[in-house]
Enzyme design. Structure first.
Site, PDB file in Angstrom:
ATOM      1  N   ARG A 100       0.675  -1.248   0.019  1.00 49.12           N
ATOM      2  CA  ARG A 100      -0.015   0.320   0.074  1.00 49.12           C
ATOM      3  C   ARG A 100       0.854   1.181  -0.123  1.00 49.12           C
ATOM      4  O   ARG A 100       1.786   1.628   0.943  1.00 49.12           O
ATOM      5  CB  ARG A 100      -0.815  -0.065   1.199  1.00 49.12           C
ATOM      6  CG  ARG A 100      -1.909   1.131   1.190  1.00 49.12           C
ATOM      7  CD  ARG A 100      -2.758   0.929   2.577  1.00 49.12           C
ATOM      8  NE  ARG A 100      -3.981   1.707   2.668  1.00 49.12           N
ATOM      9  CZ  ARG A 100      -5.229   1.798   2.282  1.00 49.12           C
ATOM     10  NH1 ARG A 100      -5.472   1.010   1.594  1.00 49.12           N
ATOM     11  NH2 ARG A 100      -5.888   3.123   2.645  1.00 49.12           N
ATOM     12  N   HIS A 127      -6.619   1.243  -7.038  1.00 45.56           N
ATOM     13  CA  HIS A 127      -7.255   0.514  -5.864  1.00 45.56           C
ATOM     14  C   HIS A 127      -7.971  -0.763  -6.310  1.00 45.56           C
ATOM     15  O   HIS A 127      -9.169  -1.100  -6.075  1.00 45.56           O
ATOM     16  CB  HIS A 127      -8.250   1.308  -5.089  1.00 45.56           C
ATOM     17  CG  HIS A 127      -8.142   0.965  -3.752  1.00 45.56           C
ATOM     18  ND1 HIS A 127      -7.612  -0.312  -3.132  1.00 45.56           N
ATOM     19  CD2 HIS A 127      -8.774   1.326  -2.518  1.00 45.56           C
ATOM     20  CE1 HIS A 127      -7.906  -0.395  -2.059  1.00 45.56           C
ATOM     21  NE2 HIS A 127      -8.429   0.804  -1.452  1.00 45.56           N
ATOM     22  N   GLN A 130      -9.986  -3.196  -3.893  1.00 49.06           N
ATOM     23  CA  GLN A 130     -11.441  -2.458  -3.539  1.00 49.06           C
ATOM     24  C   GLN A 130     -12.368  -2.652  -4.411  1.00 49.06           C
ATOM     25  O   GLN A 130     -13.417  -2.911  -4.326  1.00 49.06           O
ATOM     26  CB  GLN A 130     -11.084  -1.049  -3.096  1.00 49.06           C
ATOM     27  CG  GLN A 130     -12.279  -0.154  -2.806  1.00 49.06           C
ATOM     28  CD  GLN A 130     -13.158  -0.570  -1.455  1.00 49.06           C
ATOM     29  OE1 GLN A 130     -12.298  -0.610  -0.506  1.00 49.06           O
ATOM     30  NE2 GLN A 130     -14.302  -0.986  -1.478  1.00 49.06           N
ATOM     31  N   ASP A 218     -16.390   9.215  -2.754  1.00 45.75           N
ATOM     32  CA  ASP A 218     -15.119   9.141  -1.988  1.00 45.75           C
ATOM     33  C   ASP A 218     -14.863  10.382  -1.533  1.00 45.75           C
ATOM     34  O   ASP A 218     -15.258  11.391  -1.942  1.00 45.75           O
ATOM     35  CB  ASP A 218     -14.076   8.682  -2.833  1.00 45.75           C
ATOM     36  CG  ASP A 218     -12.882   7.809  -2.097  1.00 45.75           C
ATOM     37  OD1 ASP A 218     -12.942   7.945  -0.923  1.00 45.75           O
ATOM     38  OD2 ASP A 218     -11.780   7.545  -2.632  1.00 45.75           O
ATOM     39  N   CYS A 258     -16.239   3.738  -0.347  1.00 48.98           N
ATOM     40  CA  CYS A 258     -14.918   2.637  -0.073  1.00 48.98           C
ATOM     41  C   CYS A 258     -14.458   3.027   1.313  1.00 48.98           C
ATOM     42  O   CYS A 258     -13.669   1.881   2.055  1.00 48.98           O
ATOM     43  CB  CYS A 258     -13.907   2.770  -0.906  1.00 48.98           C
ATOM     44  SG  CYS A 258     -13.231   4.243  -1.205  1.00 48.98           S
ATOM     45  N   ARG A 286     -14.442  -6.902   1.443  1.00 53.09           N
ATOM     46  CA  ARG A 286     -13.003  -6.822   1.243  1.00 53.09           C
ATOM     47  C   ARG A 286     -12.366  -8.193   1.606  1.00 53.09           C
ATOM     48  O   ARG A 286     -11.530  -8.591   0.885  1.00 53.09           O
ATOM     49  CB  ARG A 286     -12.229  -5.833   2.123  1.00 53.09           C
ATOM     50  CG  ARG A 286     -12.850  -4.205   1.677  1.00 53.09           C
ATOM     51  CD  ARG A 286     -12.445  -3.958   0.038  1.00 53.09           C
ATOM     52  NE  ARG A 286     -10.888  -4.046  -0.035  1.00 53.09           N
ATOM     53  CZ  ARG A 286      -9.949  -3.226   0.392  1.00 53.09           C
ATOM     54  NH1 ARG A 286     -10.354  -2.049   0.925  1.00 53.09           N
ATOM     55  NH2 ARG A 286      -8.740  -3.452   0.250  1.00 53.09           N
TER      56      ARG A 286
END
Length: 299
Positions: A100, A127, A130, A218, A258, A286
């Site tokens: 990450r 991502h 996700q 987001d 998310c 997830r």
């Protein structure tokens, strides 16, 4: 052949849907295995995380493996050790890296110089874990993915780029609304359009959300953009996903985010906690998608 998962584009044409179906099986069966028995994966996180870290660590344990969690403060990465050296050293110790980080080139360089699988757990460009779990969340509510209209309201960030990639694989109509100067990556969009994706980009949230079956948003300032918060609040005025805007979507539309969410900014409290919100189902998934991705890599 060793596999990496650096973006959805790491998948073959049919593999994206196969992963959704496999993750659904794993969820329904509370799946456990010894696939990763005797294996340790390095979790290299330059950005803070709740869902990504916990879902991967639990998922790896569900598959019989173990993890080592590393931040820049815990390693020579914080002292600017070259990534190619880190990749080659870790390849001697562990059997995979879950990364990450900020730049997409970082995960690509680790994959290029290492000899173990690398999973993109988030970069500023993509991502993919996700977005795949989001597709699982949508599939649980409808299997007719190609007939869907999905909208993205807000920043043209890594999630917007990933939705564009997903539209290539799953065939839905994607409507994106971003202010001028905050649109998705041009190269990502052009590639998707050349591959036949149905993507409409506008600066009008009302046009993007009209008739949508699933609505996404987001935060306006992602990690690393905190200094731009006030500037972005001004640029994104009128982009809040509130009840008035949501009323323009399909009456049965569902809301995705998310997380973490800034309630009262990109999404109103009433929508976030309302009956159309499925954000916590989305977060739960997830775990199941992480397990499916790991199985795809290591099987």
């Amino acid at each position: 052949m060793m596999k990496h998962f650096l973006s959805i584009n790491s998948l073959m044409a049919t593999e994206a849907m196969d992963l959704v179906l496999r993750a659904k099986e794993m969820k329904d069966g509370d799946y456990r295995s010894d696939l990763l028995a005797g294996k340790t994966l390095a979790m290299i996180f330059e950005k803070a995380s709740t869902r990504t870290r916990v879902s991967f660590e639990v998922g790896i344990r569900h598959l019989g493996g173990d993890t080592i969690f590393m931040t820049p403060a815990d390693s020579q990465l914080g002292r600017s050790e070259p990534l190619n050296d880190t990749a080659r050293v870790l390849s001697r110790y562990v059997q995979g890296m879950v990364v990450r980080t900020f730049a997409q080139k970082n995960v690509e360089e680790l994959a290029r110089h290492g000899s173990i699988p690398v999973v993109n757990a988030l970069t500023d460009m993509f991502h993919p874990c996700q977005i795949m779990s989001d597709m699982l969340t949508i599939y649980e509510r409808t299997t007719n993915l190609k007939d869907l209209v999905i909208s993205w309201i807000g920043d043209g960030n890594n999630m917007a780029n990933s939705w564009i990639n997903a539209s290539v694989y799953f065939g839905f109509q994607l409507n994106i609304a971003c202010p001028e100067g905050y649109t998705p990556n041009t190269a990502v969009l052009e590639r998707a359009l050349k591959m036949g994706a149905k993507v409409y980009v506008t600066d009008d949230p009302k046009a993007a959300i009209a008739g949508s079956h699933f609505v996404n948003t987001d935060v306006w300032a992602s990690m690393g953009q905190e200094a731009e918060q006030k500037k972005r609040e001004k640029a994104f005025a009128g982009y809040q996903l509130d009840e008035e805007l949501l009323a323009l979507a399909d009456p049965n539309a569902k809301v995705l985010h998310c997380l973490p969410a800034h309630r009262g900014e990109e999404i109103s409290e009433s929508v976030f906690e309302g009956p159309q919100s499925i954000v916590f189902d989305q977060a739960e998934n997830r775990l199941h998608m992480q397990k499916a991705i790991l199985e795809w890599i290591y099987s």
